[in-house]
Structures are given as structure tokens and as C-alpha cells.
Design a protein around this motif. Sequence first.
Motif, mmCIF file in Angstrom:
data_model
loop_
_atom_site.group_PDB
_atom_site.id
_atom_site.type_symbol
_atom_site.label_atom_id
_atom_site.label_comp_id
_atom_site.label_asym_id
_atom_site.label_seq_id
_atom_site.Cartn_x
_atom_site.Cartn_y
_atom_site.Cartn_z
ATOM 1 N N ILE A 313 0.836 -1.201 0.000
ATOM 2 C CA ILE A 313 0.000 0.000 0.000
ATOM 3 C C ILE A 313 0.871 1.251 0.000
ATOM 4 N N LYS A 314 1.845 1.283 0.897
ATOM 5 C CA LYS A 314 2.645 2.497 1.103
ATOM 6 C C LYS A 314 3.948 2.505 0.310
ATOM 7 N N GLN A 315 4.435 1.313 -0.045
ATOM 8 C CA GLN A 315 5.721 1.181 -0.751
ATOM 9 C C GLN A 315 6.838 1.864 0.045
ATOM 10 N N ASP A 316 6.917 1.494 1.331
ATOM 11 C CA ASP A 316 7.883 2.123 2.219
ATOM 12 C C ASP A 316 8.962 1.146 2.650
ATOM 13 N N HIS A 317 10.067 1.680 3.124
ATOM 14 C CA HIS A 317 11.204 0.839 3.491
ATOM 15 C C HIS A 317 10.983 0.100 4.798
ATOM 16 N N TYR A 318 10.215 0.683 5.741
ATOM 17 C CA TYR A 318 10.022 0.029 7.048
ATOM 18 C C TYR A 318 9.255 -1.284 6.909
ATOM 19 N N ASN A 319 8.067 -1.223 6.314
ATOM 20 C CA ASN A 319 7.288 -2.444 6.133
ATOM 21 C C ASN A 319 8.026 -3.427 5.242
ATOM 22 N N GLY A 320 8.694 -2.903 4.198
ATOM 23 C CA GLY A 320 9.365 -3.773 3.230
ATOM 24 C C GLY A 320 10.528 -4.556 3.811
ATOM 25 N N ILE A 321 11.406 -3.894 4.561
ATOM 26 C CA ILE A 321 12.592 -4.579 5.064
ATOM 27 C C ILE A 321 12.213 -5.607 6.127
ATOM 28 N N ASN A 322 11.176 -5.325 6.913
ATOM 29 C CA ASN A 322 10.695 -6.300 7.886
ATOM 30 C C ASN A 322 10.027 -7.482 7.196
ATOM 31 N N LEU A 323 9.281 -7.199 6.137
ATOM 32 C CA LEU A 323 8.655 -8.274 5.374
ATOM 33 C C LEU A 323 9.701 -9.218 4.801
ATOM 34 N N ALA A 324 10.752 -8.663 4.211
ATOM 35 C CA ALA A 324 11.799 -9.498 3.612
ATOM 36 C C ALA A 324 12.462 -10.395 4.656
ATOM 37 N N ASN A 339 10.107 -28.828 3.388
ATOM 38 C CA ASN A 339 9.242 -28.293 2.336
ATOM 39 C C ASN A 339 10.052 -27.326 1.481
ATOM 40 N N CYS A 340 10.834 -27.893 0.580
ATOM 41 C CA CYS A 340 11.795 -27.099 -0.208
ATOM 42 C C CYS A 340 11.124 -26.111 -1.156
ATOM 43 N N GLU A 341 9.993 -26.489 -1.734
ATOM 44 C CA GLU A 341 9.325 -25.604 -2.696
ATOM 45 C C GLU A 341 8.827 -24.323 -2.009
ATOM 46 N N GLU A 342 8.187 -24.488 -0.854
ATOM 47 C CA GLU A 342 7.711 -23.316 -0.112
ATOM 48 C C GLU A 342 8.890 -22.453 0.345
ATOM 49 N N ALA A 343 9.952 -23.124 0.759
ATOM 50 C CA ALA A 343 11.139 -22.397 1.207
ATOM 51 C C ALA A 343 11.717 -21.560 0.081
ATOM 52 N N LEU A 344 11.841 -22.152 -1.091
ATOM 53 C CA LEU A 344 12.398 -21.448 -2.250
ATOM 54 C C LEU A 344 11.514 -20.269 -2.651
ATOM 55 N N ALA A 345 10.187 -20.469 -2.601
ATOM 56 C CA ALA A 345 9.263 -19.401 -2.982
ATOM 57 C C ALA A 345 9.439 -18.183 -2.066
ATOM 58 N N ASP A 346 9.522 -18.429 -0.752
ATOM 59 C CA ASP A 346 9.706 -17.323 0.186
ATOM 60 C C ASP A 346 11.075 -16.669 0.044
ATOM 61 N N PHE A 347 12.095 -17.475 -0.211
ATOM 62 C CA PHE A 347 13.453 -16.950 -0.347
ATOM 63 C C PHE A 347 13.543 -16.017 -1.559
ATOM 64 N N VAL A 348 12.937 -16.441 -2.673
ATOM 65 C CA VAL A 348 12.943 -15.615 -3.889
ATOM 66 C C VAL A 348 12.120 -14.343 -3.675
ATOM 67 N N GLN A 349 10.965 -14.495 -3.000
ATOM 68 C CA GLN A 349 10.122 -13.332 -2.739
ATOM 69 C C GLN A 349 10.836 -12.317 -1.865
ATOM 70 N N ILE A 386 22.816 -6.658 2.392
ATOM 71 C CA ILE A 386 23.242 -7.927 2.999
ATOM 72 C C ILE A 386 22.332 -9.058 2.529
ATOM 73 N N GLY A 387 21.027 -8.794 2.540
ATOM 74 C CA GLY A 387 20.072 -9.816 2.125
ATOM 75 C C GLY A 387 20.239 -10.234 0.679
ATOM 76 N N LEU A 388 20.716 -9.325 -0.166
ATOM 77 C CA LEU A 388 20.941 -9.637 -1.587
ATOM 78 C C LEU A 388 22.361 -10.130 -1.863
ATOM 79 N N GLY A 389 23.195 -10.179 -0.832
ATOM 80 C CA GLY A 389 24.569 -10.637 -1.009
ATOM 81 C C GLY A 389 25.462 -9.639 -1.723
ATOM 82 N N ASP A 390 25.094 -8.361 -1.695
ATOM 83 C CA ASP A 390 25.871 -7.318 -2.367
ATOM 84 C C ASP A 390 26.849 -6.721 -1.342
ATOM 85 N N LYS A 391 28.042 -7.302 -1.260
ATOM 86 C CA LYS A 391 29.014 -6.897 -0.246
ATOM 87 C C LYS A 391 29.500 -5.461 -0.441
#
Length: 436
Positions: A313-324, A339-349, A386-391
Motif C-alpha cells: 500500500i505504502k511502498q515504504d522501506h520500514y514495512n518492506g525490510i521487515n517483510l523481507a 518443504n523445499c518448494e515453499e522455502a524457495l518461494a519465500d526466499f525468492v520473494q 546484505i540480504g541480496l549478497g551485495d558486499k
Amino acid sequence: MKQCFVIQGYGKKIDYTNGRELDLDASYEIIKTAVESAGLECVRADEIVHSGTIDVPMYERLLNADLVIADLSTYNVNAAFELGVRYALRPHTTIVLAEEQFKSPFDMSHIVIRRYKHLGEEVGYKEARRLMKELQEAIKQIIGNPVTDSPVYTYLPQLKPPQLSSQLFKSVAIPSAPKPSITLAGVSPSPVAQIVGEDNPSAKTMLDKAMERIKNDDFSSARLLLQEVNKMRPDDSFVVQQLALATYKSKQPSVLEALGAACEILKVLTPETSNNPETLGLWGAIHKRMWEECDRSECLEKSISAYERGFYIKQDHYNGINLAYLLNQRALHAMQDGNCEEALADFVQAKRVRKDVIRFASPLVDKLEDKHGRYWVIATLFEAAIGLGDKQAAAKWDAQAKAMDVPNWMQQTRETQAIKLKDLLTQYVELTNNNN
């Protein structure tokens, strides 16, 4: 002295047409300065010291005030209603304001609406000076030479304004600081009076003091003040949100009990179906803390659901970073359960959300003047990298965050979260390798 009554919401409010959050108190400071500079006393409903319902003194001022200024920003229904009442009662001396992105939901082409630009947290210095000058000039002209501005009296010129018990538009005296009450020997003032430093404070006085206490991490005192403000303004969403925040942050009488009490407070705003990003962010934060305390999956699910709706709704960094982060947590739990399929889906999301967070947050780094707000944006970009592995990006944002002069607890919070995220991602990778 002539009196001005300001019709306006209080605190931070959401404009549901575009998801923007505006601090209306910042607008009110400008309005009040302009009004007082023009030689009038100025009051908003939350500054009125009263007992019982606020409706009586509010209607008295809508009838009797020498000038009314109505700010319709964020499509405040109460403000629009009160403006309509004023137009019905008085043929002139009413000024209408609205933030520049306000689009009238009905035909107001016959009403002059003075526009101003709001940045969200504040009104910029140049814009504040411009608006104050415009208001000062308008007030002097309108008070000195009243012209019909009410559409009711414009289209019904034969209509006569109402009178109140033989008093024709007598100015309402706006109470100044309340007179101190007589304190009996051995009788201590109430906890609220001790915190505020005066007896019978207005809602605005208590709310301002509560927000000050929240900034200083004194959540127990803020909670006491907000409980009193909530009694006076039970339908104010901002007050409810701040009371829920102060309650769960107080950790009194225990962490879980405080979280449970905050949940009950927030239910007034129907968080399960709400589209208010602030309500959703709080609902997500409360259930995130509950999940950390009790490890119940339903708490994790409620937190993810709230942060997800708030973010989109808001497209804000607070809700987004906590969601990730919570998506990564759910991915780890799914992987642990096989449950590898569910795990992969959440990891990609989670990765996709972080990319969106970077896109939304990056432009704010150079726009925000508030030091603390800017720090949290940089902290968010640091965690997203960090979450994207971009050192490289993580190192850049880490250096910028460390260079900022902010309280140690803010640096520690950012660094602790980074450690938790790195550990979480390491566990996920190890489980993935083992399952392969």
C-alpha cells in the motif's frame, strides 16, 4: 482579542488516495504562527481545555469564532463536516486550506482553496514562509472587510445567520493556561499532572509531551499520557497507534502482557482488514515480537500478512525490510520441515522485496533533512544489501551509517539485525546444500 478556530486533524494522518502520511501538526504550527502574527488568538480542538464531550465547545467556536481556518488535507471527513457546519452558521470569515495533492471528491469549484506543499514529516522552510505570508495577508483582508464566502449564503442570500440566546456572534474566549487548583496538604498531584507539570492539561499538551517521552524511550510515562488523551479522543487513529506503540514498548508488567495489551488497543482500528500502513506496521511489529517470544507460527503469519499489505500500500522501506526478513525466517522453517518448494518461494520473494525496498528508499537518502529518519533509511539499505549478497553496497552503507552522529542504541540495533540476518541466511544455505 479576536479569535480564530482551526478545523484540522491532529498528528500524522494517511491520505488514502495516494498512501502518503502527512504530519498535520507541522501544518498547524505554520497556521498558528500566521494567525497570531495577524493579531488573533488561535486554537485547535485538541487545545481546548474542557470536561465532558468536545462537541459543545467545538460547535460554539464554529458559530462564534471571528475566523475559521479549515485544512482539508488527507480528506479528513470530520474537517469537511465541520466546514459545512461553519458555512451554514456564518456567511463569511472562513478560509479553506489543503495540501497541493488534495483532489476534491465533490464539486468545490465555487470555493477558494489555498494550497500548500507538504513533504510528509514537515513543510519545507521556503514553503512555510510563503504560506505564512499568504495567510497573514488573507486574514487581515478578510477580517477588515468581510465578504460572503459561504456557498450557503451565496446561493441563499435571503438567509439570516442564526443567533444564540440573544448573543449575536460574541467572540468565544479561548482559555489560556489553566489556573492551578488548590492542593490539599498531603495530597499528591495525579501521575499525569506530575509528568506534564500542570493540572487539567489539554489533549494537545498531553500528546506533545507523550511524543517527547517516546522519543526519549520513556514509554511507561508516554503510555500514561496517551491513555488520558485516548479517553478524550477515542476515535483518533493516531492516538490509538501511539498508545499501542508505547504499550508494547513499555514491556510492563511483562513483555508478553504488554504485547497482548497493545493488540487489544489496536483492534479498535481493525488491523486484520485495515489499509492504514501505520496500523499494519504496528500490527506486524507486535506479532513479530510475539513470535520471537513464543515461537508460534500463527504470530509469524500475522506479522508477514500485516507487513506485506502495509508495504504494497505504502511502498515504504520500514514495512518492506521487515517483510523481507520474515519471509527469510519462514523460508528457513519450511526448509527445516523439508518443504523445499515453499522455502524457495519465500526466499525468492524476499529478494524481490529487497530490490523494491532499495528502489523506494534510495531517493530518500538525499531528501530527508531529519537525521534520525535519514539514518534508518541508510540502515535499511545496508540490510537490503546484505540480504541480496551485495558486499560492496553493504560496505558503502555501513560506512555511511557509522559516520552519522546518532545514539549508540541505533547503531547497535542496526548491527544486531545484520548479525541475525547473516546467521539466518547461512543456516538456510547450509540446509539447502544438505537437502541437495
